[in-house]
Design an enzyme around this catalytic site. Structure first.
Site, short mmCIF file in Angstrom:
data_model
loop_
_atom_site.label_atom_id
_atom_site.label_comp_id
_atom_site.label_asym_id
_atom_site.label_seq_id
_atom_site.Cartn_x
_atom_site.Cartn_y
_atom_site.Cartn_z
CE LYS A 123 2.19 -5.50 5.90
NZ LYS A 123 2.48 -4.41 5.36
NE ARG A 181 -3.61 2.05 2.72
CZ ARG A 181 -3.84 2.78 3.77
NH1 ARG A 181 -2.68 2.62 4.73
NH2 ARG A 181 -4.53 3.91 3.92
NE ARG A 219 2.59 2.50 11.17
CZ ARG A 219 3.93 2.87 11.04
NH1 ARG A 219 4.82 2.78 12.05
NH2 ARG A 219 4.75 3.07 9.92
#
Length: 329
Positions: A188, A119, A324
């Site tokens: 992640k 992204r 975040r």
């Protein structure tokens, strides 16, 4: 012996430089250069005294027929094509070069991407034969506005598939696959990128790109500047990339049919069950500065609802903001 054949030879077991040189009709120096090229691409190869070259960790290569065989036969008709590539700039870019199939979906996987991206154009680390780089091209009805929730739907399907495979994966809005750590942080595991276009009120085509960390090489991991994880680190047994791909497609293809027919609404409850940000402090990075609040889940159109520190509740779309987890993230 090309790169793929050399790697297959190493997957079969340790082999000496002399043996490789004889098999390929090359000098040992030429073999060493080719081994070094694989190492630079992210393949963990050790040189062991008395044994020769050997893989430091188990590896497998993608196999389109194995992926197809791992899916229910009833879904085979939903695949217009299912192909694998050795090295490509980007699976998304390649499918965008091709016309969308009139029916079903084109699926392309690659062993390596030289121009993988996430992204906002961020580079996506794409070591050779280590992770899952998968893109799917498909047509949808309902016009461009309908596609706003597509990355959320793809994320729900991928997360549900990985959870069925035994991994505690969650979704971080808008398109990250994450695994909670013991300290509460989110590591992640993967991400989703949707690209495409079409008519505002007519048919559109979308390419859904998915990257999932399966087996992160140590040399690549050293250059990653955010918390991450891979499937190998979450499992006691080496993950099989073909099986993971089949599991993801088995969940994703029906989800896309449902989204094409009914939009985002049927997926909101499924998303809520996987939401990694729900009721957590978040920091929103906008063009006007930072905002802080508590995430409240999805709005009807897929936007992120946040109760800001001043008490106001607002919705934010993925193109407007970067999020975040944590009040001071």
């Amino acid at each position: 012996m090309d790169e793929r054949q050399l790697l297959l030879r190493l997957i079969a077991g340790p082999v000496s430089g002399d043996a490789l040189a004889r098999e390929d009709g090359q000098t040992r120096a030429a073999v060493w250069k080719r081994i070094e090229a694989l190492r630079e691409a992210g393949v963990p190869i050790e040189a062991r005294a008395g044994r020769g070259y050997a893989l430091a960790t188990p590896m497998d290569l993608l196999d389109a027929e194995a992926i197809r065989a791992g899916m229910p036969a009833a879904l085979h008709g939903a695949l217009a094509t299912l192909d694998t590539a050795w090295s490509i700039d980007s699976t998304n870019t390649e499918l965008l070069r091709r016309p969308a199939p009139p029916r079903g979906a084109d699926v392309l996987l690659a062993e390596r991407q030289t121009g993988g991206r996430g992204r906002r154009g961020r580079e996506w680390a794409s070591p050779l034969a280590a992770h899952l780089y998968l893109s799917l091209s498909r047509q949808f009805g309902g016009g461009l506005a309908r596609l706003g929730g597509l990355s959320l739907v793809a994320g729900v399907a991928a997360t549900e598939a990985l959870r069925q495979a035994g991994f505690d994966v969650r979704l971080k809005w808008p398109n990250d696959l994450v695994v909670p750590a013991s300290d509460g942080s989110l590591r992640k595991l993967g991400g989703i990128l949707v690209e495409g276009g079409g008519e505002h009120a007519g048919p559109v085509r979308a390419v859904i790109g998915m990257g999932i960390n399966v087996r992160m090489p140590a040399a690549i991991a050293a250059g990653i500047d955010q918390p991450w994880c891979d499937l190998a680190g979450l499992s006691d047994t080496p993950p099989d990339r073909n099986r993971i791909a089949a599991t993801v497609l088995t969940t994703l293809l029906p989800a896309l049919d449902e989204f094409d027919a009914d939009g985002l609404a049927p997926f909101r409850a499924r998303y809520a069950a996987l939401d990694a940000l729900a009721q957590r402090p978040v920091t929103l990075h906008t063009t006007a500065g930072e905002l802080r609040g508590i995430a409240q889940g999805l709005a009807d159109d897929g936007a992120l609802r946040v109760r800001l520190d001043d008490g106001e509740e607002r919705s934010f779309h993925s193109g407007e903001v970067s999020v975040r987890s944590g009040a001071s993230a």
